[in-house]
Motif scaffolding. Structure first.
Motif, mmCIF file in Angstrom:
data_model
loop_
_atom_site.group_PDB
_atom_site.id
_atom_site.type_symbol
_atom_site.label_atom_id
_atom_site.label_comp_id
_atom_site.label_asym_id
_atom_site.label_seq_id
_atom_site.Cartn_x
_atom_site.Cartn_y
_atom_site.Cartn_z
ATOM 1 N N ALA A 40 0.863 -1.185 0.000
ATOM 2 C CA ALA A 40 0.000 0.000 0.000
ATOM 3 C C ALA A 40 0.899 1.234 0.000
ATOM 4 C CB ALA A 40 -0.925 0.007 1.217
ATOM 5 N N VAL A 41 0.297 2.384 -0.185
ATOM 6 C CA VAL A 41 1.032 3.646 -0.108
ATOM 7 C C VAL A 41 0.240 4.597 0.774
ATOM 8 C CG1 VAL A 41 -0.019 4.458 -2.266
ATOM 9 C CG2 VAL A 41 2.043 5.572 -1.401
ATOM 10 N N LEU A 42 0.930 5.232 1.685
ATOM 11 C CA LEU A 42 0.308 6.214 2.561
ATOM 12 C C LEU A 42 0.842 7.591 2.191
ATOM 13 C CD1 LEU A 42 0.591 4.381 6.017
ATOM 14 C CD2 LEU A 42 -1.352 4.421 4.445
ATOM 15 N N GLY A 43 -0.046 8.555 2.105
ATOM 16 C CA GLY A 43 0.364 9.911 1.761
ATOM 17 C C GLY A 43 -0.290 10.915 2.675
ATOM 18 N N TYR A 44 0.461 11.929 3.033
ATOM 19 C CA TYR A 44 -0.052 12.997 3.890
ATOM 20 C C TYR A 44 0.190 14.329 3.202
ATOM 21 C CZ TYR A 44 -0.218 16.322 7.799
ATOM 22 O OH TYR A 44 -0.503 17.400 8.596
ATOM 23 N N GLY A 45 -0.884 15.043 2.922
ATOM 24 C CA GLY A 45 -0.787 16.363 2.324
ATOM 25 C C GLY A 45 -1.596 17.354 3.132
ATOM 26 N N ASP A 46 -0.956 18.409 3.598
ATOM 27 C CA ASP A 46 -1.634 19.393 4.431
ATOM 28 C C ASP A 46 -0.914 20.723 4.314
ATOM 29 O OD1 ASP A 46 -3.677 20.115 6.132
ATOM 30 O OD2 ASP A 46 -3.259 18.519 7.569
ATOM 31 N N ILE A 47 -1.591 21.799 4.693
ATOM 32 C CA ILE A 47 -0.994 23.131 4.663
ATOM 33 C C ILE A 47 -1.278 23.821 5.990
ATOM 34 C CG2 ILE A 47 -0.918 25.381 3.523
ATOM 35 C CD1 ILE A 47 -1.846 24.035 0.971
ATOM 36 N N ALA A 48 -0.231 24.297 6.646
ATOM 37 C CA ALA A 48 -0.372 25.021 7.913
ATOM 38 C C ALA A 48 -0.356 26.515 7.630
ATOM 39 C CB ALA A 48 0.748 24.633 8.867
ATOM 40 N N VAL A 49 -1.484 27.152 7.831
ATOM 41 C CA VAL A 49 -1.611 28.603 7.621
ATOM 42 C C VAL A 49 -1.826 29.314 8.951
ATOM 43 C CG1 VAL A 49 -2.932 30.432 6.486
ATOM 44 C CG2 VAL A 49 -2.557 28.262 5.310
ATOM 45 N N SER A 50 -2.789 28.828 9.730
ATOM 46 C CA SER A 50 -3.139 29.488 10.988
ATOM 47 C C SER A 50 -2.466 28.855 12.192
ATOM 48 C CB SER A 50 -4.660 29.452 11.178
ATOM 49 O OG SER A 50 -5.128 28.114 11.226
ATOM 50 N N THR A 51 -1.724 27.767 11.989
ATOM 51 C CA THR A 51 -1.010 27.091 13.062
ATOM 52 C C THR A 51 0.388 26.727 12.569
ATOM 53 O OG1 THR A 51 -1.806 24.914 12.364
ATOM 54 C CG2 THR A 51 -3.137 26.089 13.987
ATOM 55 N N THR A 52 1.204 26.228 13.465
ATOM 56 C CA THR A 52 2.524 25.748 13.069
ATOM 57 C C THR A 52 2.371 24.372 12.414
ATOM 58 O OG1 THR A 52 2.947 24.616 15.166
ATOM 59 C CG2 THR A 52 3.532 26.955 15.036
ATOM 60 N N PRO A 53 3.338 23.960 11.599
ATOM 61 C CA PRO A 53 3.262 22.614 11.003
ATOM 62 C C PRO A 53 3.169 21.515 12.056
ATOM 63 C CG PRO A 53 4.938 23.918 9.892
ATOM 64 C CD PRO A 53 4.486 24.723 11.067
ATOM 65 N N GLU A 54 3.865 21.686 13.174
ATOM 66 C CA GLU A 54 3.828 20.676 14.232
ATOM 67 C C GLU A 54 2.421 20.563 14.829
ATOM 68 O OE1 GLU A 54 7.829 21.938 13.411
ATOM 69 O OE2 GLU A 54 6.061 23.109 13.999
ATOM 70 N N GLN A 55 1.779 21.708 15.080
ATOM 71 C CA GLN A 55 0.423 21.682 15.636
ATOM 72 C C GLN A 55 -0.568 21.102 14.634
ATOM 73 O OE1 GLN A 55 0.131 25.875 16.509
ATOM 74 N NE2 GLN A 55 0.690 25.610 18.658
ATOM 75 N N LYS A 56 -0.419 21.471 13.362
ATOM 76 C CA LYS A 56 -1.354 20.998 12.342
ATOM 77 C C LYS A 56 -1.230 19.490 12.140
ATOM 78 C CE LYS A 56 -4.548 21.371 9.302
ATOM 79 N NZ LYS A 56 -4.416 22.042 8.007
ATOM 80 N N SER A 57 -0.016 18.984 12.058
ATOM 81 C CA SER A 57 0.165 17.549 11.842
ATOM 82 C C SER A 57 -0.296 16.753 13.054
ATOM 83 C CB SER A 57 1.630 17.238 11.522
ATOM 84 O OG SER A 57 2.475 17.631 12.576
ATOM 85 N N ARG A 58 -0.096 17.295 14.263
ATOM 86 C CA ARG A 58 -0.554 16.600 15.468
ATOM 87 C C ARG A 58 -2.082 16.514 15.495
ATOM 88 N NH1 ARG A 58 1.073 20.009 19.095
ATOM 89 N NH2 ARG A 58 3.241 19.380 18.832
ATOM 90 N N ARG A 59 -2.739 17.601 15.136
ATOM 91 C CA ARG A 59 -4.207 17.608 15.101
ATOM 92 C C ARG A 59 -4.726 16.619 14.062
ATOM 93 N NH1 ARG A 59 -6.558 23.220 13.487
ATOM 94 N NH2 ARG A 59 -5.784 23.787 15.559
ATOM 95 N N THR A 60 -4.092 16.613 12.898
ATOM 96 C CA THR A 60 -4.513 15.686 11.844
ATOM 97 C C THR A 60 -4.303 14.242 12.276
ATOM 98 O OG1 THR A 60 -3.950 17.319 10.141
ATOM 99 C CG2 THR A 60 -4.146 15.022 9.439
ATOM 100 N N ALA A 61 -3.163 13.952 12.910
ATOM 101 C CA ALA A 61 -2.861 12.593 13.343
ATOM 102 C C ALA A 61 -3.887 12.095 14.350
ATOM 103 C CB ALA A 61 -1.454 12.535 13.938
ATOM 104 N N LEU A 62 -4.259 12.927 15.315
ATOM 105 C CA LEU A 62 -5.231 12.513 16.324
ATOM 106 C C LEU A 62 -6.614 12.300 15.716
ATOM 107 C CD1 LEU A 62 -4.152 14.816 19.302
ATOM 108 C CD2 LEU A 62 -3.672 12.384 18.985
ATOM 109 N N SER A 63 -6.984 13.140 14.743
ATOM 110 C CA SER A 63 -8.276 12.963 14.071
ATOM 111 C C SER A 63 -8.303 11.652 13.291
ATOM 112 C CB SER A 63 -8.547 14.133 13.124
ATOM 113 O OG SER A 63 -8.632 15.351 13.825
ATOM 114 N N LEU A 64 -7.203 11.358 12.577
ATOM 115 C CA LEU A 64 -7.129 10.105 11.820
ATOM 116 C C LEU A 64 -7.118 8.891 12.739
ATOM 117 C CD1 LEU A 64 -4.640 10.729 8.881
ATOM 118 C CD2 LEU A 64 -7.058 10.178 8.721
ATOM 119 N N MET A 65 -6.506 9.026 13.907
ATOM 120 C CA MET A 65 -6.478 7.919 14.852
ATOM 121 C C MET A 65 -7.889 7.606 15.343
ATOM 122 S SD MET A 65 -3.823 7.508 18.039
ATOM 123 C CE MET A 65 -2.434 7.820 16.957
ATOM 124 N N ALA A 66 -8.666 8.648 15.645
ATOM 125 C CA ALA A 66 -10.053 8.444 16.063
ATOM 126 C C ALA A 66 -10.875 7.822 14.935
ATOM 127 C CB ALA A 66 -10.668 9.776 16.498
#
Length: 421
Positions: free
Chosen positions: A236-262
């Motif tokens: 399989a292939v996993l891909g992550y594409g996101d853009i941090a505008v209103s937050t830092t990249p670290e905050q944005k990726s952490r939020r996305t990761a927790l949402s995907l985990m749920a």
């Protein structure tokens, strides 16, 4: 029991190794190279250089994907998430790649699995206008479990590496320039599936497992033989594409990761209770792509309509990025920092800062406003040569390349390969 466990682990590792040398794995590697190359071109447009070689990014992504694939495979086989493998399951990855031609975010088994699941409900070997339709006979709970498993692995990778090597881009909102950071990560994922099949007798060399195993039971009604579980390699292939505008990249990726985990845990719970419940299988097939799309679209809207965090300052110089091994890295400057003063002189803009640094100060103190709103002062001694370059890439008033968020959100593989902007 311990001997059986080591046998299962050994067989699982063999399956993962087989997946690594499968032609599909090489195709995935090629797609990754094309996408990383496209991202590198974008980085050069903004920074005029590439901070990390494509080969280094590829090696890191491949190793991370293999390690996560091994760990998840062992865990899932030992716990027992079996799938009844039908001949149409092989279309999951090709369908995902075809969908990614339209938009990169569709390079995901949640959409391909949803499509195949719906088709499985439609095509059940019935007659239509004198023709017999194929009987896809797909394991819907297994597909839901597979998508949940993949997204759980993806959430771990995003949590660990999602913000690494984010690419700075310049956007314009409400008439002002601002910097944003694009996260684009890809991981090839060789892993092992626990597959069930019906046989007339238990084959020789089988491993006896405990009574509670597997966790998911009753997937096949009245098998008419002996249920035998085997381990099957898959790519399989996993891909992550996101853009941090209103937050830092670290905050944005952490939020996305927790949402995907749920999201992944919801799918796994649905898969466990879905066998023998057609209504729950149908609900899972619909919600699988729908919830994934909602997560992505909501995140995009939040960034599109929120106030940018990294706006062009009224006074001072905003740090867009740092030159590799430059003075800025050594001084502890960070992305998003605003340089307010140098040796007590207030900075108007980047040209003003360059003029001040032409004095080649042998002792330097820099007043900085961090992205967290805190002020700090950095001191540096450069005797006898002095300093005339802080080693930063600034957010300038007239940037060379400006991007639209709407265009960044709808990039497909076809557009990447065709070279269209």
């Amino acid at each position: 029991m311990m001997h059986s466990f080591f046998q299962v682990v050994y067989t699982t590792l063999q399956a993962v190794a087989t997946a690594i040398f499968h032609p599909w794995f090489l195709i995935v590697i090629y797609l990754m190279y094309k996408m990383y190359k496209k991202n590198g071109d974008m980085e050069v447009e903004t920074l005029l250089f590439m901070r990390q070689k494509i080969s280094n990014k590829m090696v890191q992504s491949i190793l991370s994907g293999i390690l996560i694939g091994i760990g998840a495979s062992i865990l899932l086989v030992v716990i027992g998430f079996p799938i009844h493998l039908s001949e149409y399951m092989v279309f999951l990855l090709p369908v995902a790649i075809l969908l990614a031609m339209i938009n990169f975010r569709y390079l995901c088994f949640s959409y391909a699995g949803g499509i195949l699941g719906i088709l499985s409900f439609i095509f059940q070997g019935q007659m239509f206008l004198g023709y017999k339709l194929p009987d896809m006979n797909m394991d819907i709970p297994g597909i839901i479990a597979l998508v949940g498993i993949l997204h759980f692995m993806e959430s771990l990778l995003i949590l660990l590496e999602g913000a690494d090597d984010s690419i700075p881009i310049i956007i314009k909102k409400e008439g002002k320039f601002a910097s944003a950071y694009m996260m684009q990560k890809y991981w090839p994922l060789p892993f092992a599936l626990l597959v069930m099949e019906v046989m007339t007798a238990v084959p020789q060399g089988s491993i006896e497992m405990p009574d509670w195993w597997p966790l998911m039971k009753n997937i096949i009604d009245n098998p008419g033989g002996v249920l035998v579980y085997s381990i099957y390699p898959i790519t399989a292939v996993l891909g992550y594409g996101d853009i941090a505008v209103s937050t830092t990249p670290e905050q944005k990726s952490r939020r996305t990761a927790l949402s995907l985990m749920a999201y992944s845990l919801f799918l796994l719970v649905t898969a466990i209770f879905a066998p023998n419940r057609i209504w729950l299988q149908g609900l899972g097939v619909i919600l699988m792509p729908l919830l994934h799309e909602i997560l992505i679209v909501q995140g995009q809207k939040r960034e599109r309509y929120s106030k940018p965090l990294y706006v062009y300052p009224d006074k001072g110089v905003r740090v867009l990025d740092l030159k590799p091994e430059g003075l800025g890295e050594k001084l502890g400057l960070r992305r998003g920092d605003v340089i307010l003063k140098i040796n007590g002189t207030e900075i108007e803009n980047y040209l003003h800062m360059k003029a001040i640094l032409n004095n080649y100060f042998t002792f330097l103190w820099v007043d900085i406003l961090g992205i967290d709103g805190k002020h700090r002062c950095i001191e540096h001694q450069a005797y006898p040569s002095g300093v005339n370059d802080l080693g930063i890439i600034p957010l300038i008033e007239e940037p060379l390349a400006v991007y639209r968020l709407e265009n960044m959100e709808s990039v497909g593989l076809f557009r990447m390969f065709s070279g269209k902007k």
